[in-house]
Design a protein around this motif. Structure first.
Motif, PDB file in Angstrom:
ATOM      1  N   PHE A 415     -13.468   1.006 -15.511  1.00  0.00           N
ATOM      2  CA  PHE A 415     -12.100   1.267 -15.661  1.00  0.00           C
ATOM      3  C   PHE A 415     -11.580   2.265 -14.572  1.00  0.00           C
ATOM      4  CE2 PHE A 415      -8.650   3.881 -17.282  1.00  0.00           C
ATOM      5  CZ  PHE A 415      -7.960   3.028 -17.302  1.00  0.00           C
ATOM      6  N   ALA A 416     -12.820   3.187 -14.034  1.00  0.00           N
ATOM      7  CA  ALA A 416     -12.595   4.213 -13.301  1.00  0.00           C
ATOM      8  C   ALA A 416     -12.263   3.694 -11.700  1.00  0.00           C
ATOM      9  CB  ALA A 416     -13.539   5.335 -13.328  1.00  0.00           C
ATOM     10  N   PHE A 417     -13.140   2.532 -11.383  1.00  0.00           N
ATOM     11  CA  PHE A 417     -13.036   1.847 -10.419  1.00  0.00           C
ATOM     12  C   PHE A 417     -11.592   1.221 -10.112  1.00  0.00           C
ATOM     13  CE2 PHE A 417     -13.253  -2.447  -8.293  1.00  0.00           C
ATOM     14  CZ  PHE A 417     -13.550  -2.095  -7.098  1.00  0.00           C
ATOM     15  N   TRP A 418     -11.237   0.323 -11.429  1.00  0.00           N
ATOM     16  CA  TRP A 418      -9.925  -0.044 -11.177  1.00  0.00           C
ATOM     17  C   TRP A 418      -8.715   0.760 -11.185  1.00  0.00           C
ATOM     18  CZ3 TRP A 418      -5.487   1.208 -14.449  1.00  0.00           C
ATOM     19  CH2 TRP A 418      -4.767   0.350 -14.646  1.00  0.00           C
ATOM     20  N   ASN A 419      -9.004   2.182 -11.626  1.00  0.00           N
ATOM     21  CA  ASN A 419      -7.838   3.182 -11.572  1.00  0.00           C
ATOM     22  C   ASN A 419      -7.832   3.705  -9.967  1.00  0.00           C
ATOM     23  OD1 ASN A 419      -6.099   4.756 -12.740  1.00  0.00           O
ATOM     24  ND2 ASN A 419      -7.440   6.654 -13.041  1.00  0.00           N
ATOM     25  N   ARG A 420      -9.161   3.720  -9.446  1.00  0.00           N
ATOM     26  CA  ARG A 420      -9.097   4.247  -7.983  1.00  0.00           C
ATOM     27  C   ARG A 420      -8.605   3.149  -6.959  1.00  0.00           C
ATOM     28  NH1 ARG A 420     -14.273   5.622  -9.380  1.00  0.00           N
ATOM     29  NH2 ARG A 420     -15.450   3.940  -8.402  1.00  0.00           N
ATOM     30  N   SER A 421      -8.817   1.757  -7.404  1.00  0.00           N
ATOM     31  CA  SER A 421      -8.372   1.017  -6.555  1.00  0.00           C
ATOM     32  C   SER A 421      -6.816   0.740  -6.711  1.00  0.00           C
ATOM     33  CB  SER A 421      -8.772  -0.447  -7.127  1.00  0.00           C
ATOM     34  OG  SER A 421     -10.141  -0.619  -7.058  1.00  0.00           O
ATOM     35  N   PHE A 422      -6.115   1.114  -7.882  1.00  0.00           N
ATOM     36  CA  PHE A 422      -4.715   1.016  -7.863  1.00  0.00           C
ATOM     37  C   PHE A 422      -4.094   2.170  -7.056  1.00  0.00           C
ATOM     38  CE2 PHE A 422      -0.815   2.861  -9.645  1.00  0.00           C
ATOM     39  CZ  PHE A 422       0.043   1.751  -9.660  1.00  0.00           C
ATOM     40  N   ASN A 423      -4.800   3.402  -7.176  1.00  0.00           N
ATOM     41  CA  ASN A 423      -4.236   4.702  -6.573  1.00  0.00           C
ATOM     42  C   ASN A 423      -4.514   4.463  -4.882  1.00  0.00           C
ATOM     43  OD1 ASN A 423      -2.863   6.587  -8.449  1.00  0.00           O
ATOM     44  ND2 ASN A 423      -4.784   6.149  -9.594  1.00  0.00           N
ATOM     45  N   ALA A 424      -5.542   3.859  -4.498  1.00  0.00           N
ATOM     46  CA  ALA A 424      -5.797   3.757  -3.298  1.00  0.00           C
ATOM     47  C   ALA A 424      -4.809   2.916  -2.474  1.00  0.00           C
ATOM     48  CB  ALA A 424      -7.197   3.039  -2.970  1.00  0.00           C
ATOM     49  N   GLU A 425      -4.211   1.881  -3.247  1.00  0.00           N
ATOM     50  CA  GLU A 425      -3.148   1.109  -2.589  1.00  0.00           C
ATOM     51  C   GLU A 425      -2.016   1.662  -2.691  1.00  0.00           C
ATOM     52  OE1 GLU A 425      -4.140  -1.502  -0.777  1.00  0.00           O
ATOM     53  OE2 GLU A 425      -6.209  -1.821  -1.308  1.00  0.00           O
ATOM     54  N   LEU A 426      -1.345   2.201  -3.921  1.00  0.00           N
ATOM     55  CA  LEU A 426      -0.426   2.890  -4.011  1.00  0.00           C
ATOM     56  C   LEU A 426      -0.198   3.920  -2.643  1.00  0.00           C
ATOM     57  CD1 LEU A 426       1.789   2.620  -5.969  1.00  0.00           C
ATOM     58  CD2 LEU A 426       0.979   4.744  -7.096  1.00  0.00           C
ATOM     59  N   MET A 427      -1.304   4.707  -2.635  1.00  0.00           N
ATOM     60  CA  MET A 427      -1.011   5.839  -1.840  1.00  0.00           C
ATOM     61  C   MET A 427      -0.916   5.240  -0.298  1.00  0.00           C
ATOM     62  SD  MET A 427      -0.996   8.525  -3.734  1.00  0.00           S
ATOM     63  CE  MET A 427      -1.848   9.813  -4.514  1.00  0.00           C
ATOM     64  N   LYS A 428      -1.077   4.204  -0.052  1.00  0.00           N
ATOM     65  CA  LYS A 428      -1.062   3.489   1.414  1.00  0.00           C
ATOM     66  C   LYS A 428       0.149   2.751   1.488  1.00  0.00           C
ATOM     67  CE  LYS A 428      -5.300   1.897   1.199  1.00  0.00           C
ATOM     68  NZ  LYS A 428      -6.425   1.270   1.731  1.00  0.00           N
ATOM     69  N   PHE A 429       0.979   2.840   0.427  1.00  0.00           N
ATOM     70  CA  PHE A 429       2.364   1.761   0.466  1.00  0.00           C
ATOM     71  C   PHE A 429       1.928   0.508   0.397  1.00  0.00           C
ATOM     72  CE2 PHE A 429       3.682   5.767   3.338  1.00  0.00           C
ATOM     73  CZ  PHE A 429       3.636   6.533   2.479  1.00  0.00           C
ATOM     74  N   HIS A 430       0.896   0.145   0.018  1.00  0.00           N
ATOM     75  CA  HIS A 430       0.643  -1.483  -0.193  1.00  0.00           C
ATOM     76  C   HIS A 430       0.961  -1.718  -1.555  1.00  0.00           C
ATOM     77  CE1 HIS A 430      -2.370  -4.915   1.048  1.00  0.00           C
ATOM     78  NE2 HIS A 430      -0.891  -5.291   0.957  1.00  0.00           N
ATOM     79  N   TYR A 431       2.234  -1.795  -1.864  1.00  0.00           N
ATOM     80  CA  TYR A 431       2.754  -2.231  -3.169  1.00  0.00           C
ATOM     81  C   TYR A 431       2.397  -3.471  -3.613  1.00  0.00           C
ATOM     82  CZ  TYR A 431       5.545   1.832  -2.106  1.00  0.00           C
ATOM     83  OH  TYR A 431       5.795   3.225  -1.610  1.00  0.00           O
ATOM     84  N   ASN A 432       2.443  -4.447  -2.881  1.00  0.00           N
ATOM     85  CA  ASN A 432       1.772  -5.681  -3.393  1.00  0.00           C
ATOM     86  C   ASN A 432       0.491  -5.902  -3.861  1.00  0.00           C
ATOM     87  OD1 ASN A 432       4.354  -7.024  -2.835  1.00  0.00           O
ATOM     88  ND2 ASN A 432       3.656  -8.067  -1.244  1.00  0.00           N
ATOM     89  N   ALA A 433      -0.424  -5.014  -3.110  1.00  0.00           N
ATOM     90  CA  ALA A 433      -1.868  -4.945  -3.470  1.00  0.00           C
ATOM     91  C   ALA A 433      -2.161  -4.077  -4.821  1.00  0.00           C
ATOM     92  CB  ALA A 433      -2.728  -4.394  -2.376  1.00  0.00           C
ATOM     93  N   ALA A 434      -1.347  -3.371  -4.867  1.00  0.00           N
ATOM     94  CA  ALA A 434      -1.359  -2.242  -6.196  1.00  0.00           C
ATOM     95  C   ALA A 434      -0.985  -3.256  -7.247  1.00  0.00           C
ATOM     96  CB  ALA A 434      -0.323  -1.190  -5.960  1.00  0.00           C
ATOM     97  N   GLU A 435       0.086  -3.999  -7.096  1.00  0.00           N
ATOM     98  CA  GLU A 435       0.565  -4.965  -8.296  1.00  0.00           C
ATOM     99  C   GLU A 435      -0.767  -6.126  -8.413  1.00  0.00           C
ATOM    100  OE1 GLU A 435       4.241  -6.759  -6.790  1.00  0.00           O
ATOM    101  OE2 GLU A 435       5.289  -5.238  -7.697  1.00  0.00           O
TER     102      GLU A 435
END
Length: 603
Positions: A415-435
């Motif tokens: 779950f921590a890995f999932w959380n890091r993956s989401f935030n990594a994409e969000l911080m890079k403005f890759h909104y589609n990947a975050a979704e």
């Protein structure tokens, strides 16, 4: 009893013609590709102690009851031959010269030279031509007790989907050099099963007793390899081992033959081991990417070994060493040989469609793994194959499922890995990947009934629409890019670090006029350059290998939408995750059963 455990091979295929130093080193000489002969001119030297033609003597002694070994050559001409062996003296290769002998052969003859008992890790030989010389082939002959040989029926299962350029070439080579081999034992004990998920191959053009095309539903790699396993155990002569192999690879039939010979001679204590073939880069054919992988405690996938260059004897010796054991070791399914006894014990793959199915299976089987120089394939490097639909959605979802079903990855918080993956994409403005990361958790939370639905191809098609469209950099408004600097970050500033996290990189509480206007180049994939991307209005995501990129622009509206969904998903996960994990555990054995897969595949 004598067994030819390794053949001497030449770079007769066009793709290998410039990679001759994987086969032999020294003078290039001339390879007569039509007749499979290496022709050496006067005073040429060729060293065959190489990645593909050196004998992995240390491994053969460890895994089999090898009593003695000799070199056999089919050769003509006037030449000197030197038998040699190598080991590592701390970090440097140490060469031992066993025997030197001169020959003057009028016409093609077979010669044999015996190696003394020794402790070298790799054996080989060198030939110095006094006049012209022709080498037609040969091999390393192992001496074994008559009771050492095991009965082996090897089924090669390769899964393909609309990749005719690769698979047809591989099928032609395997049919010619394995199924129609001059060696009766190879012909009789190896079967090729091609699982055609794309249903574009014509079985009537290929099928014969030891070679079969199986049209299959497009259920991804896991479904294709599950079908391959089922067919291997159902074939007329039931397979003792199944060799799973990707379709989009270059393979040497000698690797398969070498695997078969190893299996027939394994000591009893190694009979349940997997054989993992190394993946070398298609783009840089002397470089090894991985032969055993591990899942680290932070969920990163890592090779057990460093990058190795197989034109170097030092790297060939390093590759044969025992490396530090890791609790999450796995064998990639680009080339992975599995005893059917393990399939019967642990079941078939989970229906994950694609990504992490090989990792989950190795860990579930608690696989112990054998590797050996020369057992390998060449595969396109993963950097250029990166896309968020696979590397964010499939990976996050499948790691969560793998942990829930069979409680593997015990030392990893997925779950921590999932959380890091989401935030990594969000911080890079890759909104589609975050979704896509959010959808991974949402689909996982549907429980095992979600996996039982045949929706893998549909989901991939939907998710591929969210992949970033990279275009040639010449079409972007980019002034200058230092390609060697893309994955390198700047020193982190404390005040930037505080603002970065508090404002989600300027996406909340931060006036747009305070953002840094200069566009900043960042990696297009997993790579993160936190300081460089801090408080930027625009980022340029670049693939330095293909010279392509895309502009990412900070969008506060998209941020709010995605972040709101993220908070909702976390709340749902914390509330229900224990119940969901219990459902996966209760359904796990059915999901890997033949009963499930026969129904799922409509066999």
């Amino acid at each position: 009893m004598e067994r030819r455990i390794q053949n001497i091979i030449f770079p007769v295929r066009e793709k290998f013609y410039t990679q001759w130093q994987l086969f032999y080193k020294g003078d290039r000489s001339y390879v007569d590709r039509e007749n499979h002969v290496l022709r050496m001119g006067q005073y040429h030297l060729c060293d065959f102690t190489t990645y593909l033609n050196g004998c992995s003597y240390g491994k053969w002694k460890r895994y089999t009851d090898l009593r003695g070994i000799k070199l056999q050559l089919d050769i003509e001409g006037t030449f000197k031959i030197i038998l040699v062996g190598y080991h590592l003296d701390i970090y440097s290769p140490e060469r031992t010269e066993f025997l030197t002998k001169e020959y003057c052969l009028n016409g093609r003859q077979r010669i044999e030279l015996e190696y003394p008992e020794n402790d070298e890790k790799i054996l080989g030989f060198e030939i110095i031509s006094k006049e012209s010389c022709g080498i037609y082939g040969g091999g390393y002959i192992g001496e074994y007790d008559d009771t050492a040989m095991q009965n082996v029926v090897l089924s090669v299962a390769t899964t393909t989907c609309n990749k005719e350029a690769f698979i047809i070439s591989n099928m032609q080579i395997l049919k010619k050099e394995i199924i129609e081999s001059d060696e009766e034992e190879i012909r009789n004990n190896i079967y090729i099963n091609v699982v055609d998920n794309g249903r574009t191959l014509k079985p009537e053009e290929w099928n014969e007793p030891h070679f079969t095309i199986h049209p299959n539903k497009n259920t991804g790699g896991s479904g294709g390899f599950a079908r391959g396993m089922i067919e291997a155990m159902r074939q007329t002569t039931k397979a003792t081992h199944v060799l799973l192999m990707d379709d989009d690879v270059i393979v040497l039939p000698e690797s398969i033959r070498r695997s078969y010979m190893l299996l027939t001679l394994l000591k009893p204590e190694y009979k349940n081991y997997f054989i993992s073939g190394a993946m070398l880069y298609y783009e840089e054919m002397n470089m090894q990417h991985e032969d055993i992988g591990t899942v680290c405690s932070n969920s990163d996938f890592c090779s057990l070994k460093p990058k190795l260059f197989h034109e170097n004897i030092k790297d060939n010796l390093t590759n044969e060493l025992d490396f530090l054991k890791h609790p999450n070791e796995y064998a990639g399914w680009w080339y992975c040989c599995i005893p059917t006894s393990q399939i019967e014990k642990y079941g078939l793959p989970l229906p994950l469609f694609i990504r992490c199915d090989d990792i989950e299976y190795s860990l579930r089987c608690k696989a112990k793994i054998i590797t050996m120089n020369g057992i390998c394939i060449w595969h396109m490097g993963f950097v250029n194959k990166y896309n968020a639909a696979f590397d964010r959605y499939q990976q996050c979802r499948n790691l969560l499922i793998g942990k829930a079903t069979f409680n593997i990855y015990e030392n990893i918080d997925m779950f921590a890995f999932w959380n890091r993956s989401f935030n990594a994409e969000l911080m890079k403005f890759h909104y589609n990947a975050a979704e896509l990361v959010l959808r991974a958790l949402e689909d996982y939370m549907q429980g095992p009934s979600f996996l039982e639905q045949d929706r893998g191809e549909q989901i991939v098609k939907e998710n591929m629409k969210k992949n970033e469209k990279l275009i040639p950099l010449s079409e972007l408004d980019v002034k200058e890019i230092n390609f060697g600097d893309i994955y390198c970050d700047w020193p982190r500033k404390f005040i930037d670090k505080c603002i970065y996290h508090a404002t989600k990189n300027g996406q909340r509480f931060w006036p747009e006029k305070w953002l840094r206007k200069e566009k900043m180049v960042i990696p297009f994939d997993y790579g993160t350059v936190t300081q460089k991307q801090t408080l930027r209005k625009e980022l340029i995501a670049v693939n330095p290998h293909l010279k392509t990129g895309a502009i990412r622009i900070l969008d506060k509206k998209r941020f709010r939408e995605v972040y709101k969904r993220y908070k909702k998903d976390i709340k749902e996960y914390k509330k229900r995750h224990a119940d969901i994990e219990k459902l996966y555990r209760e359904r796990a054995k059915y999901l890997v059963s033949e009963e499930f897969w026969i129904k799922y595949l409509d066999i």
